[in-house]
Design a protein around this motif. Structure first.
Motif, mmCIF file in Angstrom:
data_model
loop_
_atom_site.group_PDB
_atom_site.id
_atom_site.type_symbol
_atom_site.label_atom_id
_atom_site.label_comp_id
_atom_site.label_asym_id
_atom_site.label_seq_id
_atom_site.Cartn_x
_atom_site.Cartn_y
_atom_site.Cartn_z
ATOM 1 N N GLN A 495 42.598 45.204 41.609
ATOM 2 C CA GLN A 495 41.697 44.947 42.725
ATOM 3 C C GLN A 495 42.011 43.609 43.391
ATOM 4 O OE1 GLN A 495 39.484 47.267 43.937
ATOM 5 N NE2 GLN A 495 39.536 45.786 45.639
ATOM 6 N N ARG A 496 42.343 42.609 42.587
ATOM 7 C CA ARG A 496 42.696 41.312 43.167
ATOM 8 C C ARG A 496 43.914 41.429 44.076
ATOM 9 N NH1 ARG A 496 42.306 37.508 37.787
ATOM 10 N NH2 ARG A 496 40.048 37.222 37.749
ATOM 11 N N ASP A 499 43.003 43.244 47.263
ATOM 12 C CA ASP A 499 42.266 42.337 48.136
ATOM 13 C C ASP A 499 43.196 41.336 48.811
ATOM 14 O OD1 ASP A 499 39.948 43.623 47.401
ATOM 15 O OD2 ASP A 499 39.335 42.088 45.949
ATOM 16 N N ALA A 500 44.294 41.010 48.145
ATOM 17 C CA ALA A 500 45.249 40.056 48.704
ATOM 18 C C ALA A 500 46.176 40.689 49.740
ATOM 19 C CB ALA A 500 46.082 39.434 47.590
#
Length: 563
Positions: A495-496, A499-500
Motif C-alpha cells: 500500500q505504501r 500510494d507513492a
C-alpha cells in the motif's frame, strides 16, 4: 651517405617517438607492445616544429624541450592507461588511484622501503625517457632546417591530421591508421583532478544526498535482494513486438509470484545512462545522487557521501555485492561499504563460461542462495546487490534454465551438450531483438522459479533495469526510462508503494515516477515506520543446496575487496 644523414635524422626519431606514443597492451601481462599505428599527437607536434623552423629559421631549444617534455608525459600516461585497461579492466583514474595507491600497496604487503625504492626507480625511468625524447627532438629540429625535409614534414603532417579529423566522412575509419589519441584521456583526468582538489568539491557539484536518517523497521529484518537487470528498459513494454513476445513470460512470472504468496508493484524511473555505463545507474540508486555526468560519478566515489549499502549495514543487515561480471579487483567498491564483494573469481562457480567472461545469472543466483540466503535461522538479514549479465549485449549465448538449483551450485552446473547448444545459437547485432527478448524472458523464468521454490520467507526483491538497450533494440530517440518492480509479501508495504505512485502488477504504463536517484528516498520512506507483517515460513520443495566450500566462504570480517 652524407646526403642521407638528414633524412635519417628525421625518420629514425619519428619512428622511435611514434612507437612510444602508440604502445598497446592486449593483456593480461604488464608488458606493452608496439603497434603499426600513427600517433596523432606526433603529427601535431611535427607540424608545429616544421612551421616554426620555416618561420624562424630553426627550431628553438625551448620548443625542443617543451615538445620532449610533452611527449614524455603523453608516453607515460599512455603506458599507464593501456596497462590499467589490461590488468584491471578499467581506465586510469589519476586522482582516485593516486589517493588509494598507498592503501593498495599496504594490502599487498609492500614494505615502505620497497615503496621508496620503486618510486625512485620510476622517477629515474621518467627522467631517462625524457632525455631520450629530448635527444630525438634535437635530431628532428636539426633535420627540419633542411628545406625539402621541412616541406615534406609540413605536408605529410597536415595531410595526416586532415585524415584523422575526417573520421566518419564517407565511411572513413581513422583507426585503421591511427592509434587512439591519449590527449583527451589526459585532459579529462586533469579536469577531474582539478575538480576534486577542493575539499568541498562534492558539496558544490553533486546533488544533495538523501538524509539516510530513517529506520528500516518496516522490513522487520527481511532479506532484501536488489537485482540490477542489465539492459532492461521500457522498450519491453512500449515497442509492440517486444511487448507481445514477452506477454507470456511476464504472465508466467506473475503467476509464480502469486503462487509464492507475494505481490508485485511496478513503476517507471529515468536512468542516468542509455545503452551502456551501467555503473552510473548503480551509483545513482545506491547513493541517491544524480550521476548523469560521468565526472559526477567519479567525484561521488572520491567523496564521503553515505550510501544505501551503509544505511542497511548500520541497521544490522549484512551487505553483499554479488558481482558475476566483475573479473578483477574493484578498489572503488570500497566507497559503497559492502561487507563482502564477491566477483566471478571468488563466488565459487565451477562451470563453463557462456561467452567471454559470462557467468550465467541463474548459476550466480544459486551460489548466492547457498552462501548467503540459505542456512539456519536466526541470522543477520542480507542486503544483496546483484547486477545481472544474461541480457548484456549481444544477449547470447544463454545458458538453459536448470530446474535443479543444487546442480547449479555444484561442480558440474551444465553438461557439455548444454554448453555446446548455447554456443551454437546465432549472435547478431543487426537483428538483436529476438536474442534480447530471449534473455529477458530467461531472467524472468529463473527468478519466478526461485521466488516460488527457494526464496527465504519474507524476501523483498527489487528488480530494476539499469538502462535501455542500444537503439537497435530500443529504437531511435527512445526514452531513458526503465521498469522497477518490488516483489514482497507484506500488504502494508504494497500500500505504501501504491500510494507513492507504483502500479499493481508487472507492466507499469504510467508516467515516469522519478529519476533513478530519486527512487532511493522513496524506497527509504516505504521501508521505514511500522513493522511489516512477515508470513509464516511456508514449506518448500526439498531442494538441497550444498554449502559453499571453505575457499569461497568469507568470514564476517571479510574485506570489501577480494584478494
Amino acid at each position: 651517405m652524407n646526403g642521407s644523414r638528414p633524412l635519417l635524422q628525421l625518420a629514425v626519431p619519428l619512428l622511435l617517438v611514434n612507437a612510444l606514443l602508440t604502445l598497446v597492451n592486449p593483456g593480461p601481462t604488464p608488458w606493452p607492445q608496439p603497434t603499426a599505428r600513427i600517433a596523432p599527437e606526433l603529427c601535431a607536434a611535427l607540424l608545429l616544429a616544421a612551421a616554426w623552423a620555416g618561420w624562424g629559421g630553426g627550431v628553438p631549444q625551448w620548443l625542443v624541450r617543451t615538445l620532449a617534455l610533452a611527449c614524455t608525459v603523453l608516453a607515460v600516461v599512455r603506458l599507464a592507461e593501456v596497462s590499467s585497461a589490461a590488468l584491471y579492466g578499467r581506465t586510469l583514474h589519476i586522482y582516485w588511484d593516486g589517493r588509494h595507491l598507498g592503501q593498495a600497496l599496504a594490502d599487498q604487503g609492500v614494505a615502505r622501503w620497497q615503496v621508496v625504492l620503486g618510486a625512485g626507480a620510476l622517477a629515474l625511468a621518467g627522467w631517462l625517457l625524457y632525455r631520450l625524447l629530448l635527444a630525438n627532438w634535437r635530431m628532428l629540429g636539426s633535420a627540419l632546417t633542411v628545406r625539402p625535409l621541412r616541406h615534406a614534414a609540413l605536408g605529410a603532417s597536415a595531410m595526416l591530421l586532415a585524415v584523422f579529423a575526417a573520421h566518419g566522412v564517407h565511411g572513413l575509419d581513422r583507426y585503421r591508421w591511427f592509434a587512439g589519441s591519449i590527449t583527451p584521456v589526459l585532459a579529462r583526468q586533469l579536469a577531474l583532478t582539478a575538480l576534486l582538489l577542493p575539499r568541498d568539491a562534492a558539496a558544490q557539484r553533486l546533488t544533495p544526498s538523501p538524509a539516510f536518517d530513517s529506520d528500516l523497521a518496516g522490513l522487520q529484518g527481511a532479506d532484501v535482494l536488489l537485482l540490477f537487470s542489465e539492459s532492461y528498459g521500457v522498450s519491453t513494454l512500449d515497442r509492440p513486438a517486444q511487448d507481445a513476445a514477452l506477454a507470456a513470460p511476464r504472465a508466467a512470472l506473475a503467476q509464480a509470484i502469486a503462487a509464492s504468496g507475494r505481490w508485485a508493484v511496478s513503476a517507471r524511473v529515468r536512468s542516468p545512462t542509455f545503452a551502456g555505463g551501467s555503473w552510473l545507474a548503480h551509483g545513482a540508486l545506491l547513493s541517491g545522487v544524480d550521476t548523469r555526468d560521468p565526472l559526477d560519478y567519479e567525484l561521488l566515489l572520491s567523496s564521503q557521501r553515505r550510501t544505501l549499502v551503509q544505511h542497511f549495514g548500520t541497521h544490522g543487515w549484512r551487505t553483499v555485492g554479488w558481482m558475476p561480471g566483475l573479473q578483477r579487483d574493484w578498489p572503488e567498491g570500497r566507497f559503497f561499504g559492502f561487507d563482502r564483494i564477491a566477483d566471478a573469481r571468488s563466488m565459487g562457480y565451477a562451470g563453463p563460461l557462456f561467452g567471454p567472461a559470462r557467468l550465467p545469472d541463474q548459476a550466480a543466483m544459486a551460489l548466492l542462495h547457498a552462501q548467503e540466503l540459505a542456512g539456519p535461522q536466526p541470522r543477520a538479514p542480507r542486503f544483496v546487490v546483484f547486477p545481472t549479465l544474461d541480457s548484456h549485449a549481444p544477449f547470447r549465448p544463454l545458458a538453459p534454465f536448470v530446474a535443479d538449483w543444487a546442480q547449479l551450485a555444484g561442480p558440474a552446473p551444465y553438461t557439455a551438450q548444454q554448453h555446446a547448444v548455447a554456443l551454437d545459437e546465432p549472435v547478431s547485432l543487426r537483428t538483436p531483438v529476438p536474442a534480447y527478448v530471449q534473455s529477458i524472458a530467461g531472467t524472468w523464468t529463473w527468478l519466478g522459479d526461485y521466488l516460488q521454490r527457494m526464496a527465504p520467507p519474507g524476501l523483498v526483491t527489487i528488480v530494476l533495469g539499469d538502462h535501455q538497450a542500444f537503439s537497435g533494440v530500443s529504437g531511435d530517440q527512445a526514452p531513458w526510462d526503465v521498469p522497477v518492480h518490488v516483489i514482497a509479501h507484506d500488504p502494508l508495504l504494497r500500500q505504501r508503494l501504491l500510494d507513492a505512485g507504483f502500479d499493481a502488477g508487472l507492466a507499469p504504463r504510467g508516467p515516469v515516477l522519478a529519476d533513478m536517484h530519486g527512487l532511493t528516498p522513496l524506497l527509504l520512506r516505504a521501508f521505514a515506520g511500522r513493522p511489516l507483517a512477515l508470513p509464516s515460513p511456508a514449506p518448500t520443495l526439498p531442494v538441497a543446496i550444498p554449502p559453499c566450500s571453505p575457499a569461497c566462504r568469507p568470514s564476517p570480517n571479510t574485506s570489501p575487496v577480494p584478494s
